[in-house]
Design an enzyme around this catalytic site. Sequence first.
Site, PDB file in Angstrom:
ATOM      1  N   THR A  50       0.837  -1.192   0.000  1.00  0.00           N
ATOM      2  CA  THR A  50       0.000   0.000   0.000  1.00  0.00           C
ATOM      3  C   THR A  50       0.874   1.246   0.000  1.00  0.00           C
ATOM      4  O   THR A  50       1.864   1.324   0.731  1.00  0.00           O
ATOM      5  CB  THR A  50      -0.914   0.021   1.248  1.00  0.00           C
ATOM      6  OG1 THR A  50      -1.654  -1.200   1.298  1.00  0.00           O
ATOM      7  CG2 THR A  50      -1.873   1.188   1.203  1.00  0.00           C
ATOM      8  N   LYS A  66      -3.285   0.630  -3.713  1.00  0.00           N
ATOM      9  CA  LYS A  66      -3.048  -0.723  -3.215  1.00  0.00           C
ATOM     10  C   LYS A  66      -2.717  -1.632  -4.389  1.00  0.00           C
ATOM     11  O   LYS A  66      -3.503  -1.759  -5.327  1.00  0.00           O
ATOM     12  CB  LYS A  66      -4.272  -1.248  -2.465  1.00  0.00           C
ATOM     13  CG  LYS A  66      -4.563  -0.445  -1.206  1.00  0.00           C
ATOM     14  CD  LYS A  66      -5.711  -1.033  -0.424  1.00  0.00           C
ATOM     15  CE  LYS A  66      -5.949  -0.235   0.853  1.00  0.00           C
ATOM     16  NZ  LYS A  66      -7.042  -0.799   1.653  1.00  0.00           N
ATOM     17  N   ASP A 163     -11.799  -9.614   7.127  1.00  0.00           N
ATOM     18  CA  ASP A 163     -10.517  -9.344   7.798  1.00  0.00           C
ATOM     19  C   ASP A 163     -10.662  -8.199   8.798  1.00  0.00           C
ATOM     20  O   ASP A 163      -9.849  -7.274   8.826  1.00  0.00           O
ATOM     21  CB  ASP A 163      -9.428  -9.021   6.764  1.00  0.00           C
ATOM     22  CG  ASP A 163      -8.022  -9.185   7.348  1.00  0.00           C
ATOM     23  OD1 ASP A 163      -7.897  -9.822   8.416  1.00  0.00           O
ATOM     24  OD2 ASP A 163      -7.055  -8.675   6.747  1.00  0.00           O
TER      25      ASP A 163
END
Length: 507
Positions: A50, A66, A163
């Site tokens: 990133t 990203k 996540d």
Amino acid sequence: MSVIYCLNPHCEDPKNDTKTKKCRSCQSNLILHRRYVAIKKIGRGGFGTTYLAVDMAQKNRYCVVKQLELAASNPESHRTALDLFAREAKTLAKLDHPQIPKLLDYFEENEQFYLIQDFVLGKDLEKEIKKGSIYQESSAKQFLRNMLPVLKYIHSQKVIHRDIKPGNILREKETNKLFLIDFGAVKEQANTQLMSQNPQSAFTKISVGTMGFAPPEQLAMRPVYSSDIYALAATCIFLLTGKAPKDLCDNTTGELAWEKHTTVSGTFAKVLNKMLELDVRKRYPSADDVIKALELVPYEQELAGSMVNLSSGKDSGDEEEEVTIASSTSQNLADAIRKRKEKLGGNIGGARNQPNIASLSQPKLQLTPEMIVQDYRQGNRNFSQQVLNELDLEGLKLAGASFSQSKLIGINLQKANLYRTNFYNANLAQANLKEANLQRAELYKANLKNADLQGADLMGANLNSAILKDANLGGANLRGAKVDDEQLKTAKTNWRTVFPDGKRRWW
């Protein structure tokens, strides 16, 4: 900017000075997609690398680039992964929530795939906790109340984050608002497909979330919506204990043995443990169910405080400020309950004439400008469902506050900083908002009838379904705002008004 990064993942020396357009090490073009220039590496993770970047097409606006890294070893698998990635990126592009950085663009270039997102300046919760402070019950519940509506929204869009963890929840520096970042869905979709094509792929290369925060069904590549609920609860446990869930795991049962490491009420512990059920059938099925369960927790339990410092006395100024904010907010809550008990004759805990618990969860105190300023400075920025008609708040800094469903008729907010402030369904009729900073403000369904918005900055604000009848938008900046022509026809505009397309209209 003093450094430009080469985005060729195989480049041996990716740092370049600003005087060159091609990498001096590998000769790759340094301007991505003819507009993005990477100026700082933010980090590496399961997703890839990133970067902080500058968008030259948007007057050097900051954004996040990203770069996806795929575990594909042959052209066919690589193409499959990119196709799946593009499909999932289109899903993420539809997400439009004030606590999710907007996906601005996605594309393939030089056989690499990129996502471009809004840049949010802030610090993630993992870094906050590692500085030496942990949450107590009141702040943990406030955390859940802030994040559960985000889960409710993304699940309504048929998206599973996959996540959720402290490192993927960012607190914006200017407003203290929490943002959910780094959706893991994209890489997991791609690599799950690749694994089915090539079972010999190393399991460790498959993105399935973060160990300790991901529930069993997600580790088995079968995530469901409540997988995110488990991960959010595991994040809450980290905030309460300062310990990673994997370090709290009972080796016999696989459950998190967390309760001896913190002090919370039995009611709240019950909610958290149900969120952490290993069996999906016993876990809360939806974010809405958790929200309703939290509403049942008695209001008196909010007095637990906000944060406790674990450092050895060598705190930085920021850490000391956080502790001060926490204790002051707790005192405000205590005072609010005491006043309500006095008003109700002290019968809150008694059987006779006992008021409904839900009615106590939001004490209706008549707020003054001084109280609003004090609460805001102490970190309490929720002024929803209040009656604040004709208050004088001229020039105040209230960025990121919430006045959702409040009555603000005739309020004076001239030149106030209302960046990202929430005015959902609020009544702002006849309000003075001249030259106010309303960039990216949430004004969905707000009543702005006869409001004075001359010279106000409404860039990127959400005015969908807002009432603009006879609102004065002379000289206002509406660039990028969500508002339609039918609404604008009912308002007053002039040659100085900048419309959503960035242009002025000469009548």
